[in-house]
Enzyme design. Structure first.
Site, PDB file in Angstrom:
ATOM      1  N   LYS A   9       0.904  -1.339   0.199  1.00  0.00           N
ATOM      2  CA  LYS A   9       0.078  -0.061   0.126  1.00  0.00           C
ATOM      3  C   LYS A   9       0.887   1.557  -0.014  1.00  0.00           C
ATOM      4  O   LYS A   9       1.619   1.550   0.476  1.00  0.00           O
ATOM      5  CB  LYS A   9      -0.805  -0.115   1.174  1.00  0.00           C
ATOM      6  CG  LYS A   9      -1.700   0.976   0.927  1.00  0.00           C
ATOM      7  CD  LYS A   9      -2.992   1.314   2.214  1.00  0.00           C
ATOM      8  CE  LYS A   9      -2.614   1.466   3.795  1.00  0.00           C
ATOM      9  NZ  LYS A   9      -3.537   1.672   4.577  1.00  0.00           N
ATOM     10  N   SER A  25      -4.638   2.609 -17.033  1.00  0.00           N
ATOM     11  CA  SER A  25      -2.991   1.545 -16.201  1.00  0.00           C
ATOM     12  C   SER A  25      -2.572   3.589 -15.124  1.00  0.00           C
ATOM     13  O   SER A  25      -3.610   4.253 -15.428  1.00  0.00           O
ATOM     14  CB  SER A  25      -1.771   1.642 -17.455  1.00  0.00           C
ATOM     15  OG  SER A  25      -1.462   3.246 -17.431  1.00  0.00           O
ATOM     16  N   TYR A  58      -3.884  -1.511 -13.813  1.00  0.00           N
ATOM     17  CA  TYR A  58      -2.401  -2.088 -13.799  1.00  0.00           C
ATOM     18  C   TYR A  58      -1.175  -0.951 -13.331  1.00  0.00           C
ATOM     19  O   TYR A  58      -1.229   0.097 -13.880  1.00  0.00           O
ATOM     20  CB  TYR A  58      -2.106  -2.653 -14.898  1.00  0.00           C
ATOM     21  CG  TYR A  58      -1.122  -2.245 -16.269  1.00  0.00           C
ATOM     22  CD1 TYR A  58      -0.949  -1.966 -16.953  1.00  0.00           C
ATOM     23  CD2 TYR A  58      -3.568  -1.639 -17.005  1.00  0.00           C
ATOM     24  CE1 TYR A  58      -1.570  -1.185 -18.166  1.00  0.00           C
ATOM     25  CE2 TYR A  58      -3.526  -1.358 -18.208  1.00  0.00           C
ATOM     26  CZ  TYR A  58      -2.430  -1.100 -18.387  1.00  0.00           C
ATOM     27  OH  TYR A  58      -2.167  -0.680 -19.700  1.00  0.00           O
ATOM     28  N   GLY A  73      -6.019   6.972 -18.831  1.00  0.00           N
ATOM     29  CA  GLY A  73      -6.864   6.421 -20.219  1.00  0.00           C
ATOM     30  C   GLY A  73      -8.435   6.726 -18.885  1.00  0.00           C
ATOM     31  O   GLY A  73      -8.447   7.947 -18.787  1.00  0.00           O
ATOM     32  N   ALA A  74      -9.187   5.764 -18.505  1.00  0.00           N
ATOM     33  CA  ALA A  74     -10.439   6.089 -18.296  1.00  0.00           C
ATOM     34  C   ALA A  74     -10.348   6.538 -17.108  1.00  0.00           C
ATOM     35  O   ALA A  74     -11.046   7.645 -16.782  1.00  0.00           O
ATOM     36  CB  ALA A  74     -11.653   5.270 -18.505  1.00  0.00           C
ATOM     37  N   ALA A  75      -9.770   5.579 -16.647  1.00  0.00           N
ATOM     38  CA  ALA A  75      -9.178   6.242 -15.133  1.00  0.00           C
ATOM     39  C   ALA A  75      -9.127   8.213 -14.608  1.00  0.00           C
ATOM     40  O   ALA A  75      -9.252   8.151 -13.949  1.00  0.00           O
ATOM     41  CB  ALA A  75      -7.832   5.831 -14.173  1.00  0.00           C
TER      42      ALA A  75
END
Length: 113
Positions: A9, A25, A58, A73-75
């Site tokens: 973490k 990612s 990832y 990207g979408a994140a």
């Protein structure tokens, strides 16, 4: 029996970039990856403390020493630059092994990373 437990973490790191035009990612500074025992391609969960979003993606290796935490990207639509996130990886292990396993937890601001 195998169970899924927290392996690593990165606690409370700041998003430095959000790149909508990159294919998926999260890019993480290689120093932070090493500290948290993360590798390129590893699946992680990203939890945004500012807005409550949770997503899985990832890891991509970022430039060492850059402090980079970039959602791609979408994140990139789920965070804002400056948000504080927690990045968590999990591992499958035997129940008995899990009982004694010690996850790697990194507090970057406290460790000067």
């Amino acid at each position: 029996m195998l169970i899924e437990v927290m392996k690593s973490k990165l606690h409370c790191v700041q998003v430095t970039e959000a790149n909508l035009n990159y294919m998926g990612s999260i890019t993480i500074d290689e120093d932070l990856m090493d500290a948290a025992n993360l590798i390129a391609g590893e699946k992680v969960q990203v939890v945004d403390n500012n807005n409550g979003e949770r997503l899985e993606t990832y890891v991509i290796k970022g430039e060492r020493g850059s402090g980079c935490i970039c959602l791609n990207g979408a994140a990139a639509r789920k965070v804002q630059v400056g948000d504080t996130v927690i990045i968590i990886s999990y591992a499958l292990m035997d129940f008995e092994e899990a009982r004694s396993f010690k996850p790697c937890v990194v507090f970057p601001h406290e460790n000067g990373l």
